[in-house]
Design a protein around this motif. Structure first.
Motif, mmCIF file in Angstrom:
data_model
loop_
_atom_site.group_PDB
_atom_site.id
_atom_site.type_symbol
_atom_site.label_atom_id
_atom_site.label_comp_id
_atom_site.label_asym_id
_atom_site.label_seq_id
_atom_site.Cartn_x
_atom_site.Cartn_y
_atom_site.Cartn_z
ATOM 1 N N ARG A 180 120.574 -0.256 56.399
ATOM 2 C CA ARG A 180 119.348 -0.469 57.162
ATOM 3 C C ARG A 180 119.123 -1.945 57.488
ATOM 4 O O ARG A 180 118.467 -2.276 58.475
ATOM 5 C CB ARG A 180 118.147 0.065 56.372
ATOM 6 C CG ARG A 180 116.881 0.205 57.204
ATOM 7 C CD ARG A 180 115.817 0.994 56.493
ATOM 8 N NE ARG A 180 115.268 0.262 55.346
ATOM 9 C CZ ARG A 180 114.248 0.712 54.616
ATOM 10 N NH1 ARG A 180 113.714 1.903 54.880
ATOM 11 N NH2 ARG A 180 113.805 0.011 53.600
ATOM 12 N N HIS A 181 119.663 -2.826 56.660
ATOM 13 C CA HIS A 181 119.456 -4.276 56.861
ATOM 14 C C HIS A 181 120.805 -4.998 56.827
ATOM 15 O O HIS A 181 121.055 -5.815 55.945
ATOM 16 C CB HIS A 181 118.544 -4.846 55.773
ATOM 17 C CG HIS A 181 117.207 -4.211 55.699
ATOM 18 N ND1 HIS A 181 116.184 -4.492 56.582
ATOM 19 C CD2 HIS A 181 116.711 -3.290 54.836
ATOM 20 C CE1 HIS A 181 115.116 -3.786 56.261
ATOM 21 N NE2 HIS A 181 115.414 -3.038 55.219
ATOM 22 N N PRO A 182 121.687 -4.734 57.778
ATOM 23 C CA PRO A 182 123.024 -5.332 57.706
ATOM 24 C C PRO A 182 123.049 -6.836 57.954
ATOM 25 O O PRO A 182 123.945 -7.519 57.462
ATOM 26 C CB PRO A 182 123.803 -4.592 58.798
ATOM 27 C CG PRO A 182 122.750 -4.157 59.770
ATOM 28 C CD PRO A 182 121.547 -3.841 58.942
ATOM 29 N N HIS A 183 122.081 -7.357 58.713
ATOM 30 C CA HIS A 183 122.103 -8.777 59.069
ATOM 31 C C HIS A 183 120.839 -9.524 58.656
ATOM 32 O O HIS A 183 120.753 -10.734 58.854
ATOM 33 C CB HIS A 183 122.304 -8.933 60.575
ATOM 34 C CG HIS A 183 123.626 -8.410 61.054
ATOM 35 N ND1 HIS A 183 124.807 -9.099 60.908
ATOM 36 C CD2 HIS A 183 123.955 -7.237 61.656
ATOM 37 C CE1 HIS A 183 125.806 -8.393 61.408
ATOM 38 N NE2 HIS A 183 125.323 -7.249 61.863
ATOM 39 N N THR A 184 119.852 -8.831 58.122
ATOM 40 C CA THR A 184 118.622 -9.474 57.669
ATOM 41 C C THR A 184 118.487 -9.273 56.165
ATOM 42 O O THR A 184 119.298 -8.594 55.541
ATOM 43 C CB THR A 184 117.408 -8.873 58.382
ATOM 44 O OG1 THR A 184 117.352 -7.452 58.105
ATOM 45 C CG2 THR A 184 117.497 -9.075 59.895
ATOM 46 N N ALA A 185 117.434 -9.878 55.605
ATOM 47 C CA ALA A 185 117.130 -9.697 54.182
ATOM 48 C C ALA A 185 118.338 -10.002 53.296
ATOM 49 O O ALA A 185 118.696 -9.225 52.417
ATOM 50 C CB ALA A 185 116.622 -8.280 53.930
ATOM 51 N N ALA A 186 118.954 -11.171 53.506
ATOM 52 C CA ALA A 186 120.157 -11.519 52.739
ATOM 53 C C ALA A 186 119.882 -11.541 51.240
ATOM 54 O O ALA A 186 120.670 -11.015 50.448
ATOM 55 C CB ALA A 186 120.690 -12.874 53.203
ATOM 56 N N LEU A 187 118.791 -12.160 50.844
ATOM 57 C CA LEU A 187 118.484 -12.235 49.419
ATOM 58 C C LEU A 187 118.368 -10.847 48.806
ATOM 59 O O LEU A 187 118.921 -10.576 47.734
ATOM 60 C CB LEU A 187 117.179 -13.011 49.219
ATOM 61 C CG LEU A 187 116.633 -13.035 47.786
ATOM 62 C CD1 LEU A 187 117.630 -13.678 46.826
ATOM 63 C CD2 LEU A 187 115.298 -13.768 47.739
ATOM 64 N N GLU A 188 117.662 -9.958 49.493
ATOM 65 C CA GLU A 188 117.460 -8.615 48.976
ATOM 66 C C GLU A 188 118.778 -7.863 48.862
ATOM 67 O O GLU A 188 119.040 -7.157 47.870
ATOM 68 C CB GLU A 188 116.483 -7.846 49.867
ATOM 69 C CG GLU A 188 115.047 -8.358 49.803
ATOM 70 C CD GLU A 188 114.803 -9.585 50.674
ATOM 71 O OE1 GLU A 188 115.782 -10.087 51.306
ATOM 72 O OE2 GLU A 188 113.658 -10.051 50.747
ATOM 73 N N ARG A 189 119.647 -8.013 49.868
ATOM 74 C CA ARG A 189 120.927 -7.306 49.844
ATOM 75 C C ARG A 189 121.796 -7.753 48.675
ATOM 76 O O ARG A 189 122.378 -6.933 47.952
ATOM 77 C CB ARG A 189 121.669 -7.521 51.171
ATOM 78 C CG ARG A 189 121.121 -6.672 52.319
ATOM 79 C CD ARG A 189 121.971 -6.777 53.569
ATOM 80 N NE ARG A 189 121.722 -8.004 54.309
ATOM 81 C CZ ARG A 189 122.592 -9.013 54.417
ATOM 82 N NH1 ARG A 189 123.780 -8.927 53.832
ATOM 83 N NH2 ARG A 189 122.292 -10.095 55.116
ATOM 84 N N TYR A 190 121.907 -9.064 48.472
ATOM 85 C CA TYR A 190 122.793 -9.553 47.419
ATOM 86 C C TYR A 190 122.179 -9.374 46.033
ATOM 87 O O TYR A 190 122.907 -9.222 45.045
ATOM 88 C CB TYR A 190 123.172 -11.007 47.692
ATOM 89 C CG TYR A 190 124.125 -11.108 48.856
ATOM 90 C CD1 TYR A 190 125.479 -10.850 48.697
ATOM 91 C CD2 TYR A 190 123.664 -11.409 50.145
ATOM 92 C CE1 TYR A 190 126.359 -10.905 49.770
ATOM 93 C CE2 TYR A 190 124.525 -11.468 51.225
ATOM 94 C CZ TYR A 190 125.875 -11.208 51.035
ATOM 95 O OH TYR A 190 126.734 -11.247 52.100
#
Length: 397
Positions: A299-309
């Motif tokens: 859902r967030h492939p290019h945004t919310a980097a902190l949340e993804r990692y």
């Protein structure tokens, strides 16, 4: 108004000075422990699991790569470094890790331990620096944030205990910052460096595929190839077969020796179950959590980097086989992610994590890690919060 300003100034002064005093006290304690360490005293012990890395570095420095996974050679190199006469701490990492410790092994053990401890503390400092654009909004100086991180039992035990949790935290923080700064190839290389623990480094791959982050995946592939080549230089291109053989042999030994410290779902249930059903249940639950993480990445492939990692860190803790309690320190990234959206909830989460983490010393008596269920609950809470946030707000301020 003046009284309120004075109170605020005193609070700001305390946040600056008290953490520095705490850090200085901790460093002094570590230096003192190193100075009084006596290799000839069978009761003396320094560095937790560091003798395993120091011994492997000795073998690598001597060029005796064929003996790297020899029990007899590891035991010989660790003689006098642990309080179990005739015993040893097994080194099961890939060969390039032993090569990285070779320079440290040239130092006397106590000074090598001090350098390693300083490096791991600097890795924590580096993680704070990389995450500072997100952490800034908390209003705490860096030293106070360092002390708060060290108050979390896994981090406090890892830094002077010869562990590398803060290095993993640093690499995830680096991938976060690089991805956010639109440097995907470099972010992928940072993720690949987590392959120093292969079970950690592979977790990101399916998420990158789901999110179609091809450039990050390309950086991961380049980094992985480089690390493989570093191990191939002394051992040949088929080194992975021997490493896999000894790693699988070590698995059962590790369960017997460290099962009470496992916090991942597969490891925890492997330790507490007398049948094969336990680990299967653990992997099934871990897969369910992984699906939730994959959905967030999709859902967030290019945004919310902190949340993804941050969710990669949680997935490592919950899903990797036989994750030890030290690496629950990676969950701190999830606290930072929550704070980027809701500071108040992040404060409550952090306070609860820190307080409950001090139940871990009960593990030896219980036969299982109290930090395991705590880590699962925190990870699920972070995932649930991030999935159900009305929107993931821009987090760099």
């Amino acid at each position: 108004m003046a009284m309120m300003d004075d109170a605020g100034d005193r609070r700001a002064w305390r946040l600056r000075i008290y953490p520095i005093v705490v850090l200085a006290t901790l460093l002094t304690s570590v230096v003192f422990a190193a100075v009084v360490f006596d290799e000839d005293d069978p009761e003396s012990r320094l560095g937790g699991d560091f003798p395993a890395f120091y011994g492997a570095g000795k073998i690598a420095a001597a060029g005796d790569w064929d003996d790297l996974y020899s029990a007899e050679r590891q035991q010989r190199e660790q003689a006098g470094l642990i309080d179990d006469v005739g015993g040893y701490l097994y080194f099961s990492y890939p060969p390039f890790v032993a090569g990285a410790y070779a320079p440290l092994a040239e130092l006397e053990y106590r000074w090598s331990f001090l350098v390693h401890t300083l490096v791991m503390l600097l890795a924590l400092v580096g993680a704070v620096w990389l995450l500072w654009p997100w952490l800034r909004r908390l209003g705490w100086p860096p030293a106070a944030l360092l002390v708060a991180a060290l108050a979390f039992y896994p981090i406090l035990r890892a830094v002077p205990g010869g562990q590398n949790t803060t290095l993993s935290l640093f690499l995830l923080a680096a991938a976060t910052r690089l991805d956010h700064d639109e440097r995907p190839m470099a972010a992928g290389v940072a993720l690949a460096l987590l392959l120093y623990k292969p079970q950690f480094g592979v977790v990101a791959v399916p998420l990158l595929l789901v999110a179609r982050r091809w450039r990050v995946l390309g950086g991961w592939g380049l980094g992985a190839a480089g690390l493989y080549a570093l191990s191939a230089l002394p051992l040949g291109w088929d080194w992975a077969a021997e490493w896999w053989r000894q790693a699988t042999s070590f698995r059962d030994l590790n369960t017997a020796a460290n099962g009470a410290n496992f916090v991942s779902l597969p490891g925890f249930f492997e330790n507490t179950s007398a049948s094969a059903v336990g680990p299967l249940l653990g992997y099934a639950l871990a897969a369910g959590f992984g699906l939730g993480v994959a959905f967030f990445w999709w859902r967030h492939p290019h945004t919310a980097a902190l949340e993804r990692y941050a969710l990669i860190g949680a997935a490592v803790v919950l899903a990797a086989p036989q994750t030890l309690f030290y690496d629950a320190g990676l969950l701190l990234l999830g606290v930072v992610a929550v704070s980027s959206i809701d500071t108040a909830r992040a404060g409550t989460l952090a306070a609860g994590m820190i307080a409950l983490s001090w139940l871990q010393p009960l593990a030896e008596g219980l036969g299982w890690s109290p930090l395991g269920p705590i880590a699962w609950t925190v990870s699920l809470a972070v995932l649930w919060f991030l999935l159900n946030a009305s929107q993931v707000e821009p987090t760099l301020v």
